[in-house]
Every structure is written in C-alpha cells, then in structure tokens.
Design an enzyme around this catalytic site. Structure first.
Site, mmCIF file in Angstrom:
data_model
loop_
_atom_site.group_PDB
_atom_site.id
_atom_site.type_symbol
_atom_site.label_atom_id
_atom_site.label_comp_id
_atom_site.label_asym_id
_atom_site.label_seq_id
_atom_site.Cartn_x
_atom_site.Cartn_y
_atom_site.Cartn_z
ATOM 1 N N GLU A 90 0.816 -1.207 0.000
ATOM 2 C CA GLU A 90 0.000 0.000 0.000
ATOM 3 C C GLU A 90 0.848 1.254 0.000
ATOM 4 O O GLU A 90 1.956 1.280 0.527
ATOM 5 C CB GLU A 90 -0.935 -0.009 1.212
ATOM 6 C CG GLU A 90 -2.144 -0.880 0.959
ATOM 7 C CD GLU A 90 -2.778 -1.394 2.229
ATOM 8 O OE1 GLU A 90 -4.004 -1.359 2.317
ATOM 9 O OE2 GLU A 90 -2.042 -1.823 3.128
ATOM 10 N N CYS A 105 3.403 8.472 1.319
ATOM 11 C CA CYS A 105 3.876 7.562 2.358
ATOM 12 C C CYS A 105 4.137 6.228 1.675
ATOM 13 O O CYS A 105 3.209 5.582 1.202
ATOM 14 C CB CYS A 105 2.799 7.455 3.433
ATOM 15 S SG CYS A 105 3.177 6.236 4.688
ATOM 16 N N CYS A 112 6.503 -7.147 7.421
ATOM 17 C CA CYS A 112 7.586 -6.617 8.246
ATOM 18 C C CYS A 112 7.949 -7.649 9.305
ATOM 19 O O CYS A 112 7.078 -8.295 9.893
ATOM 20 C CB CYS A 112 7.151 -5.318 8.924
ATOM 21 S SG CYS A 112 8.447 -4.582 9.954
ATOM 22 N N CYS A 116 5.681 -5.283 15.653
ATOM 23 C CA CYS A 116 5.270 -4.468 16.799
ATOM 24 C C CYS A 116 3.838 -4.845 17.203
ATOM 25 O O CYS A 116 3.007 -5.163 16.348
ATOM 26 C CB CYS A 116 5.332 -2.986 16.438
ATOM 27 S SG CYS A 116 7.003 -2.465 16.013
ATOM 28 N N CYS A 119 0.794 -2.971 15.350
ATOM 29 C CA CYS A 119 0.857 -2.639 13.923
ATOM 30 C C CYS A 119 0.313 -3.757 13.034
ATOM 31 O O CYS A 119 0.658 -4.920 13.203
ATOM 32 C CB CYS A 119 2.297 -2.334 13.556
ATOM 33 S SG CYS A 119 2.561 -2.134 11.786
ATOM 34 N N GLY A 159 6.655 -2.005 6.313
ATOM 35 C CA GLY A 159 8.038 -2.477 6.341
ATOM 36 C C GLY A 159 8.980 -1.619 7.148
ATOM 37 O O GLY A 159 8.666 -0.482 7.509
ATOM 38 N N GLU A 160 10.138 -2.177 7.451
ATOM 39 C CA GLU A 160 11.190 -1.468 8.199
ATOM 40 C C GLU A 160 12.250 -1.033 7.170
ATOM 41 O O GLU A 160 13.032 -1.852 6.696
ATOM 42 C CB GLU A 160 11.781 -2.433 9.256
ATOM 43 C CG GLU A 160 13.054 -1.953 9.931
ATOM 44 C CD GLU A 160 12.996 -0.530 10.443
ATOM 45 O OE1 GLU A 160 12.177 -0.229 11.321
ATOM 46 O OE2 GLU A 160 13.794 0.309 9.970
ATOM 47 N N SER A 189 11.586 6.416 8.558
ATOM 48 C CA SER A 189 11.143 6.064 9.910
ATOM 49 C C SER A 189 11.626 4.662 10.248
ATOM 50 O O SER A 189 11.488 3.743 9.461
ATOM 51 C CB SER A 189 9.611 6.118 9.974
ATOM 52 O OG SER A 189 9.153 5.701 11.242
ATOM 53 N N SER A 212 10.952 5.359 15.970
ATOM 54 C CA SER A 212 9.724 4.894 16.611
ATOM 55 C C SER A 212 10.060 4.387 18.007
ATOM 56 O O SER A 212 10.391 3.231 18.197
ATOM 57 C CB SER A 212 9.100 3.761 15.780
ATOM 58 O OG SER A 212 8.673 4.275 14.545
ATOM 59 N N HIS A 214 8.225 4.880 21.323
ATOM 60 C CA HIS A 214 7.019 4.301 21.956
ATOM 61 C C HIS A 214 7.105 3.997 23.450
ATOM 62 O O HIS A 214 6.082 3.692 24.074
ATOM 63 C CB HIS A 214 6.557 3.017 21.245
ATOM 64 C CG HIS A 214 6.504 3.126 19.755
ATOM 65 N ND1 HIS A 214 6.002 4.230 19.109
ATOM 66 C CD2 HIS A 214 6.909 2.276 18.776
ATOM 67 C CE1 HIS A 214 6.086 4.042 17.793
ATOM 68 N NE2 HIS A 214 6.634 2.873 17.570
ATOM 69 N N ASN A 288 -4.014 4.025 16.234
ATOM 70 C CA ASN A 288 -5.089 3.771 15.273
ATOM 71 C C ASN A 288 -5.442 2.298 15.334
ATOM 72 O O ASN A 288 -4.550 1.455 15.328
ATOM 73 C CB ASN A 288 -4.623 4.095 13.849
ATOM 74 C CG ASN A 288 -4.325 5.569 13.670
ATOM 75 O OD1 ASN A 288 -5.145 6.424 13.993
ATOM 76 N ND2 ASN A 288 -3.133 5.871 13.173
ATOM 77 N N CYS A 331 -1.534 5.556 10.083
ATOM 78 C CA CYS A 331 -0.324 4.859 10.521
ATOM 79 C C CYS A 331 -0.669 3.505 11.114
ATOM 80 O O CYS A 331 -1.547 3.399 11.975
ATOM 81 C CB CYS A 331 0.365 5.628 11.639
ATOM 82 S SG CYS A 331 0.928 7.220 11.152
HETATM 83 N N1 SAH Z 1 8.674 0.398 10.276
HETATM 84 C C1 SAH Z 1 8.925 1.769 10.442
HETATM 85 C C2 SAH Z 1 8.113 2.650 9.512
HETATM 86 C C3 SAH Z 1 6.690 2.266 9.260
HETATM 87 S S1 SAH Z 1 5.556 2.477 10.570
HETATM 88 C C4 SAH Z 1 8.706 2.179 11.883
HETATM 89 O O1 SAH Z 1 8.159 1.407 12.647
HETATM 90 O O2 SAH Z 1 9.130 3.264 12.221
HETATM 91 C C5 SAH Z 1 5.333 4.223 10.643
HETATM 92 C C6 SAH Z 1 4.867 4.723 12.011
HETATM 93 O O3 SAH Z 1 3.537 4.273 12.296
HETATM 94 C C7 SAH Z 1 5.750 4.216 13.126
HETATM 95 O O4 SAH Z 1 6.075 5.231 14.034
HETATM 96 C C8 SAH Z 1 4.839 3.184 13.760
HETATM 97 O O5 SAH Z 1 5.193 2.958 15.084
HETATM 98 C C9 SAH Z 1 3.486 3.817 13.614
HETATM 99 N N2 SAH Z 1 2.393 2.878 13.826
HETATM 100 C C10 SAH Z 1 2.378 1.551 13.586
HETATM 101 N N3 SAH Z 1 1.197 1.014 13.948
HETATM 102 C C11 SAH Z 1 0.438 2.025 14.424
HETATM 103 C C12 SAH Z 1 -0.905 2.117 14.926
HETATM 104 N N4 SAH Z 1 -1.693 1.064 14.991
HETATM 105 N N5 SAH Z 1 -1.350 3.327 15.306
HETATM 106 C C13 SAH Z 1 -0.569 4.421 15.207
HETATM 107 N N6 SAH Z 1 0.683 4.397 14.728
HETATM 108 C C14 SAH Z 1 1.187 3.210 14.346
HETATM 109 FE FE1 SF4 Z 2 7.268 -3.043 11.232
HETATM 110 FE FE2 SF4 Z 2 7.099 -0.418 11.706
HETATM 111 FE FE3 SF4 Z 2 4.922 -2.008 11.851
HETATM 112 FE FE4 SF4 Z 2 6.822 -2.172 13.702
HETATM 113 S S1 SF4 Z 2 5.521 -0.398 13.290
HETATM 114 S S2 SF4 Z 2 5.806 -3.912 12.679
HETATM 115 S S3 SF4 Z 2 8.655 -1.816 12.497
HETATM 116 S S4 SF4 Z 2 6.110 -1.555 10.032
#
Ligand code: SAH
Ligand code: SF4
Length: 337
Positions: A90, A105, A112, A116, A119, A159-160, A189, A212, A214, A288, A331
């Site tokens: 996406e 974006c 990934c 997390c 996510c 993805g990372e 990011s 990121s 958290h 979210n 996000c």
């Molecule tokens: N993998 C990388 C970049 C993609 S995620 C990373 O983790 O940084 C981009 C951002 O969205 C990150 O800060 C991630 O922590 C955040 N994110 C992931 N899941 C989310 C959710 N359910 N609600 C809000 N932010 C979220």
């Molecule tokens: Fe991967 Fe970023 Fe999602 Fe964590 S928040 S699972 S690093 S995409």
C-alpha cells in the site's frame, strides 16, 4: 515486454537503440516518464507516432498496477498496488488543507519482520524486500493517477526501511535526482536498527530520521517493539546522538500512544530524562485501530497532559493528525490486504 520502470537515461538509450530509434529520443522519453509522470505513450506528443507505436508494442511504462484505490473523506488516497510477482503493498497520498505539501507515504517491504504489538503490517510477518524501483514507482503511480506533484516523501508505509537499507538508499537517490525531491523533504522512519543508523550517520545526508520509540525504558519497549531485545534503547539513543552530531539534523521521536499502556505522567517524565541532550522533536501518534489485540488510544485529555510534560523539556511536541482513518490508511493500518 520491456519494463521502463526504474531505468536511468543510459538504460533507456540502450532500449530505444535496440528498438531501432535514435539515441537522443531517450531524453524525451525519460522526461515523460520522470518529469511528467506520463500514464500512457499517447501523451508523449513530441515523439513520432511510429515511435510511440513501437514503444506500445514492445514496452510498458510500469509493471506495477493499481488494484484498488480508496479516497478518504479528508482527501487522503490509499492505493493497493500489485507488484510484478503478484504481491501487494500500500501507498498513501496525504494532503493537508492549509499546506501546499503533498506527502507520499511509501512502503519498503512486503510485510515486516519487527512485529510491533500495535501494527497491522507486522502481523503479516515478513515476505520480501522491495527493490528501489518498486519504491520509486509508488510515487510515480500516485503522480500518474492524480496528475499532482508529490513534494514530500515519508518512508512510513509497510516495512522497516532500515532492514532494506541498500534498496532504500538507492530509491532515495533516484527520488533526489529524477524526481527532484531533496533530502530535506524526505523522512525515513525506523524501529531502531542500530547498524543502519550508524551507516546513515557516515553518509552524512540531510534526510530526516524518525525513530519509533514508543516507550522510555527497555522493559516496556520490549512489550511493544520485539526487536528491542536485539537493539536496546540506550544504544539506539547513543546512535541517534552520534547521527545528529554528524549531520546537524534534528531527529523526530515517534511515540504511538496506547491507553493504559504507555501514557502516564511518570513515563512522560522518564522520556524527558532519557532524551536529555538529544536534538529532537517529538511526534505523538494516537493509536489507530489496527491490531488483533484489544488496544485503544488514550483520551485527548490524557494525550495533552502527556504532551504538556514533554514540552517542559523545551522541545517541540506535536500530535499527529489522523489521516484516512475511514479507509484504514492511517499509521499502522496498512496490511496489504
Ligand atoms: N517500520 C517503520 C516505519 C513504518 S511504521 C517504523 O516502525 O518506524 C510508521 C509509524 O507508524 C511508526 O512510528 C509506527 O510505530 C506507527 N504505527 C504503527 N502502527 C500504528 C498504529 N496502529 N497506530 C498508530 N501508529 C502506528
Ligand atoms: Fe514493522 Fe514499523 Fe509495523 Fe513495527 S511499526 S511492525 S517496524 S512496520
């Protein structure tokens, strides 16, 4: 069919000479592909009809197709793109009412490996890295479809990015030179991949790095970001400090706020302590709805209290606007389904 996606000028020259055209035409073709984001050969009006016909019969502009497009009430557009091998990723285009910026974006991997807790992408597991051209094509696809020009790129899709460092940096170079979007308008990011942060520091670029975070301590962070075990927070902060000293660029700290999990006053104070001496802004992201776990964002009141404490460190703290929530484009909601 020869795919023109991701080809540089030299490669285009070779392709069109092989097709029996004159070499200098490659420059025109190149401009149509990258500068004008042409969606079809018919748009390329300064190329002869015959040449356009030859191109149509032997080449395609992009092997990546739009499988689904959703437009949110707030104007955010989410695309589900199908790659050459049938996998999907996406891409999201965000516009903000009172700003001329158009941010793409982009995704960097299918799935990934970090997984997390909160996510949707991570829940899918890791499937494969994207190639540089597959990252660049996400932006070109948006431009072809909307006829708008993307001004900023955030690597915050699926993805990372720092687990796919080489292809990501290649894509940044193409975005710089071919799409003329400078490093200052690009953000990567990361969940905190220390070796790659160190490599970035060596490259000394004017990119923005967003981390990121958290959670301000190892115990809590381990519950949210499983790779914390491999790359512990204090070492990540050290690497970030080194990066800011090398590049002179401020980093962004991202903090997904989850109700009852990481939103207390004590944690905000701990954040201030841990970030002492680091040149950074902080971006709070209300959770979210995305994961299979029963998580909720905190109330606005809780978020604002948390923000107030962080601001006492003198830093700029913002709360990220929710974009495209109604189409699951916000996000963490990108799953590729
Ligand atoms: N993998 C990388 C970049 C993609 S995620 C990373 O983790 O940084 C981009 C951002 O969205 C990150 O800060 C991630 O922590 C955040 N994110 C992931 N899941 C989310 C959710 N359910 N609600 C809000 N932010 C979220
Ligand atoms: Fe991967 Fe970023 Fe999602 Fe964590 S928040 S699972 S690093 S995409």
């Amino acid at each position: 069919m020869i795919s023109l996606a991701g080809k540089n000028l030299e490669e285009l020259e070779k392709i069109i000479v092989d097709l029996g055209e004159q070499k200098f035409r490659a420059k025109q073709l190149y401009a149509w592909l990258y500068k004008k984001s042409a969606a079809s050969f018919d748009e390329m009006t300064n190329l002869s009809k015959d040449f356009r016909e030859t191109l149509k019969q032997n080449t395609i502009i992009s092997p990546i197709t739009i499988k689904k497009k959703q437009v949110s009430k707030d104007g955010t557009i989410k695309y589900l793109l199908e790659l050459e091998d049938g996998h999907t990723v996406e891409t999201v285009l965000m516009r903000f009412d009172n700003r001329p910026n158009l941010s793409a974006c982009v995704s960097t991997q299918v799935g990934c490996a970090v997984k997390c807790l909160f996510c949707a992408t991570g829940q899918r597991g890791f499937i494969r890295n994207l190639k540089a051209y597959e990252i660049v094509e996400q932006i070109l696809t948006i431009q072809r479809d909307t006829k708008l020009e993307v001004t900023n790129v955030v690597y915050m899709g699926q993805g990372e990015p720092l687990y796919n460092f080489d292809e990501v940096m290649k894509s940044v170079n193409i975005i710089n030179t071919e799409l003329e979007i400078g490093n200052r308008r690009i953000t990567l990011s990361t969940s905190g991949v220390i070796p790659a942060i160190n490599k970035l520091a060596k490259e000394n670029r004017q990119l923005t790095l967003a981390f990121s975070m958290h959670a301000p301590n190892i115990e809590l962070r381990q519950k949210l970001v499983p790779t914390e075990k491999k790359y512990p927070l204090p070492d990540i902060i050290k690497a970030l400090r080194n990066l800011t000293e090398k590049t002179g660029r401020r980093v962004t700290i991202e903090y997904v706020m989850i109700d009852g999990m990481n939103d207390t006053i004590e944690l905000a104070k701990e954040m201030n302590n841990v970030l002492k001496g680091l040149n950074c802004n902080i971006n709070l992201i209300p959770y979210n709805s995305a994961s299979e776990h029963d998580l909720q964002p905190p109330s606005m009141h809780t978020i604002n209290k948390f923000k107030f404490i962080l601001e006492q460190s003198g830093r700029k703290v913002t709360v990220r606007l929710k974009r495209g929530d109604d189409i699951k484009a916000a996000c963490g909601q990108l799953s590729g389904n």
